[in-house]
Enzyme design. Structure first.
Site, PDB file in Angstrom:
ATOM      1  N   ASP A   1     -13.294  -4.020  -5.351  1.00 48.93           N
ATOM      2  CA  ASP A   1     -14.280  -3.260  -4.587  1.00 48.93           C
ATOM      3  C   ASP A   1     -15.621  -3.417  -5.282  1.00 48.93           C
ATOM      4  OD1 ASP A   1     -15.855  -0.642  -3.749  1.00 48.93           O
ATOM      5  OD2 ASP A   1     -14.253  -0.942  -2.284  1.00 48.93           O
TER       6      ASP A   1
ATOM      7  N   ARG B   1       0.836  -1.207   0.000  1.00 46.39           N
ATOM      8  CA  ARG B   1       0.000   0.000   0.000  1.00 46.39           C
ATOM      9  C   ARG B   1       0.873   1.261   0.000  1.00 46.39           C
ATOM     10  NH1 ARG B   1      -3.735   0.720   5.106  1.00 46.39           N
ATOM     11  NH2 ARG B   1      -1.699   1.213   5.984  1.00 46.39           N
TER      12      ARG B   1
END
Length: 353
Positions: free
Chosen positions: A78, A41
């Site tokens: 997502d 990340r």
């Protein structure tokens, strides 16, 4: 070798075969509690980059597979990922979730939406799913990941997550015609997307109706259930053998209705005792869940006791062991490892059905 010996564990249980132990995976098993994910990340701060650049999404999806060997490896994605393919511009803000830049509030906006063409709009999905299938082979089951119509509509209309859902409920209760038009378009797009994921390698698909638990049962029957059914019916027409899972957050009040959705497996959260969930859903509906993610902060003995309690209550058929929702960010990795180790050592021969 017979068919069942090479068919992965989760797929066999999801199809209703009797297995020696419940298969196990964990929602949000790829993510912030893992140091490997946090490192990645830092390198790719945008969630869309992490989920849409194939090599990054493949790596994130496989981090828990390499660490814990779960029975399910889920596409890292997502629920809003397909929305740009319909003409709904969005971004995903770190720690805040989806942001829709021009929320859908008018008939004109909804009429401008176009059908989803996944090959053109979502080519990275094929690359990711094919890679996951080839990586795990028949040792694990690859799960696809889609949002449900009501929940995607809630994001598209509100513009972001909400605590009250007052904008979409205003539309639902004062101008339902527009909302039904949007829900129909979303349902058809999600069905196309789910079929595409299956064609690309997903062996089971989980649909997240995260915000349907915000509806009263009568409104669930109007705005959530018919559109869940619309998706599942379309997927079953072309892919009748692919098991479908439905998750609704805060679903205690609508559990029986989830069983009418056409899903093969209902994901149960920890607000319902698993034995009660089994009784309420009936013998023919398979279940997933339902440990409180907070249990993973407990001692190893506590985690083991809770796993055994859930597995005994779920019985020896049609149960996929999971949390009732996603693993929490601060969870110790060694407790996640223990959860998987314990689950894999179970033997259903000793469990009452």
């Amino acid at each position: 070798m017979g068919v069942s010996s090479t068919t992965p564990h989760l797929l066999r249980a999801a199809r209703g075969e009797v297995v020696d132990r419940p298969p196990v995976w964990m929602m949000r098993q790829a993510g912030r509690y893992m140091k490997a994910y946090r490192d990645l990340r830092d390198k790719y701060p945008s969630f869309r980059d992490r989920s849409e650049i194939p090599e990054v999404a493949i790596e994130v999806s496989l981090q828990p597979w390499r660490a814990f060997q779960p029975d399910g490896v889920i596409l890292f994605s997502d629920i809003v990922t397909p929305l740009p393919g319909l003409g709904i511009d969005m971004d995903i803000a770190e720690g805040k979730g989806p942001i829709i830049h021009s929320p859908l509030r008018t008939q004109e906006q909804i009429e401008r939406l176009h059908p989803l063409e996944p090959e053109a709009a979502l080519p990275f999905i094929k690359t990711i799913l094919q890679a996951l299938r080839s990586e795990v082979g028949d040792k694990s089951t690859v799960l696809g990941f889609v949002g449900a119509p009501w929940t995607l509509a809630a994001y598209a209309v509100e513009g972001k997550g909400s605590k009250t859902y007052s904008i979409i409920k205003n539309m639902a209760f004062s101008d339902p015609t527009i909302l039904h038009q949007l829900l129909t378009k979303l349902a058809d797009a999600i069905a196309i997307y789910a079929r595409y994921q299956i064609d690309c390698g997903a062996q089971v698909v989980q649909m997240f109706d995260s915000w349907a638990g915000q509806l009263s049962p009568q409104d669930y029957d109007t705005f959530a259930l018919p559109y869940q059914q619309r998706v599942f019916q379309q997927v079953k027409q072309t892919h009748p053998d692919t098991p479908l899972i439905l998750l609704v957050s805060g679903s205690a009040g609508v559990l029986e209705r989830m069983g009418q959705s056409g899903a093969d497996i209902v994901s149960v959260d920890w607000a319902v005792d698993m034995a009660d969930a089994r009784a309420r859903l009936g013998k023919q509906v398979k279940v997933q869940g339902n440990l409180d993610p907070g249990v993973l902060f407990g001692s190893k003995q506590f985690i083991r006791d809770r796993i055994l309690d859930t597995v005994r209550k779920a019985g020896n058929w049609g149960h996929i062991l999971n949390l009732g929702h996603g693993v929490l960010p601060e969870t110790p990795e060694e407790n996640v490892a223990f959860f998987f180790e314990t689950a894999k050592e179970l033997n259903l021969a000793g469990v009452k059905g």
